[in-house]
Design a protein around this motif. Sequence first.
Motif, PDB file in Angstrom:
ATOM      1  N   GLN A 167      13.020 -30.205  13.872  1.00  0.00           N
ATOM      2  CA  GLN A 167      11.644 -30.171  13.569  1.00  0.00           C
ATOM      3  C   GLN A 167      11.403 -30.783  12.236  1.00  0.00           C
ATOM      4  O   GLN A 167      10.178 -31.256  12.090  1.00  0.00           O
ATOM      5  N   SER A 223      14.224 -33.941  21.171  1.00  0.00           N
ATOM      6  CA  SER A 223      13.534 -32.717  21.499  1.00  0.00           C
ATOM      7  C   SER A 223      14.177 -32.345  22.871  1.00  0.00           C
ATOM      8  O   SER A 223      14.507 -33.058  23.788  1.00  0.00           O
ATOM      9  N   SER A 257      10.736 -23.630  15.475  1.00  0.00           N
ATOM     10  CA  SER A 257      11.725 -24.355  16.372  1.00  0.00           C
ATOM     11  C   SER A 257      12.814 -23.203  16.483  1.00  0.00           C
ATOM     12  O   SER A 257      13.019 -22.160  15.906  1.00  0.00           O
ATOM     13  N   CYS A 295      15.646 -27.140  20.210  1.00  0.00           N
ATOM     14  CA  CYS A 295      16.708 -28.273  20.141  1.00  0.00           C
ATOM     15  C   CYS A 295      17.499 -28.162  21.013  1.00  0.00           C
ATOM     16  O   CYS A 295      17.641 -27.166  21.797  1.00  0.00           O
TER      17      CYS A 295
END
Length: 531
Positions: free
Chosen positions: A474, A228, A87, A253
């Motif tokens: 995540q 998300s 991420s 994010c």
Amino acid sequence: MKDIKEMILAGKTAIGIELGSTRIKAVLIGEDNSPIASGSFGWENQYKDNFWTYSLEDVWKGLQESYRALAAEVKSKYDVSLQTVGSIGFSAMMHGYMAFDKEGELLVPFRTWRNTTTGEAAAELTELFRYNIPQRWSISHLRQAILGKEAHVKNIDFFTTLAGYVHWMLTGERVLGVGDASGMFPIDIDTADYNERMVGQFDKLVAGENYPWKLREILPKVLCAGESAGVLTEEGAKLLDPTGGLKAGIPLCPPEGDAGTGMAATNSVAVRTGNVSAGTSIFAMIVLEKELSKVYPEIDLVTTPDGSLVGMVHCNNCTSDLNAWVNIFKEFMETIGLTVNMGKLYDDLYFKALEGDADCGGLVSYCYFSGEPVTGFDEGRPLFAREMNCNFNLANFMRSHLYSSLAALKIGLDILFKEEKVQADEIFGHGGLFKTKGVGQGFLAAAMDTPVSVMETAGEGGAWGIALLASFMQNKAKDETLSEYLNEKVFAGNKGTKMEPDVKDVAGFDAFISRYKAGFPMERAAVESMK
């Protein structure tokens, strides 16, 4: 080393990149949330056409270079060509104004948090909303542009912060983390979204202008930590890594502001915790148990990355003047033929300040490179003054400049602690002011009359903070809160080094503040006479 290499290859990592006032930093963290590689790029704002700004060219040059340096360190340390991570998160200086048309073109140069040009708008909106609206907030910039009859306003299709802009370019998503969004427009804590009453009031206020937009249509969508916020597109991957090595499809994010990442990096998202970030600017964030009793122009009400109410004191000026004086000493040393180690020079001068008088011996300074709304200055001029019979020596000189870097913050925090009786169990310091152990930390404890802790990881700053938020999105367990994640998976066993306030220094700082306030007419005269 082998485990880290395998972790990188498996994509069990997260990247955080923060665009700060003087540095863009990228940090790669592993499964245990510890940094394993980093890269950075230095940059400076410019003062153009009466606005503090950064060019979009520098934004992307800095992002690409900080990522390139991070990837190069990964290759050097672990013999891995970085292609993917679990991420990514982006953060940047909060507030400011970036307005775009339907083609995605920037309508006016980025107006940063440092500008103090929106006094009329901020005062009007504060009265209309019955809620403090600071000058640097995005809505103040928009309203001031309307009051100034700026032609670009009718063409606005989207306006956002710097972090929101970068995220949009890389994902195509017009979203913003709730902490950063709370510096654009007031947030309703119950809904973690823009305050609907105030949105309606603003639309009604500008209805006579007949713009083709309503406020909600041009604001980014608000998201909380853990949600998300889209994925890295093919175009975005090439924009961040022009070599083509980075793959698309990586989850991102919600983009956050530097205040929110500072809270994450110091584990200060729970009620009755707080942190102070001290660099080019300085701000304190105290997570509140309840609303304040009234509106204070010195106190912003913003949120944590997961939507809790925060009392924020934000001051535009902190270490810029201090750094300028250290550079004078550097130049002197070079002039007489000495080799300069800047880290040692900072340490030596900061430690020298500890030898000074508790009240700085009759010296006073104002570190106002720009305006300082907390103390009522729309413009600033760095200024040093001393009494006739002062104790003028190096220790007091350095101490006065260190005190000055905290002085406006203390004035704002006195409202929270002394007038509103806000309680804080823990205060964490982070940023450049705290690099020399025990100096800035001790002076802050004296200014606040509260214990201050600094963690070993505090030097990693906001880039690490946004990497933690990317990791949380995540890797969080079902129903796990951000506070629980930070407590149990990031900071377990790491409480930092705590300093209690020294009684003499508390009294000395109070005496300095009295002298500081009494000298405001000098600062105003400097502003007026040096236009």
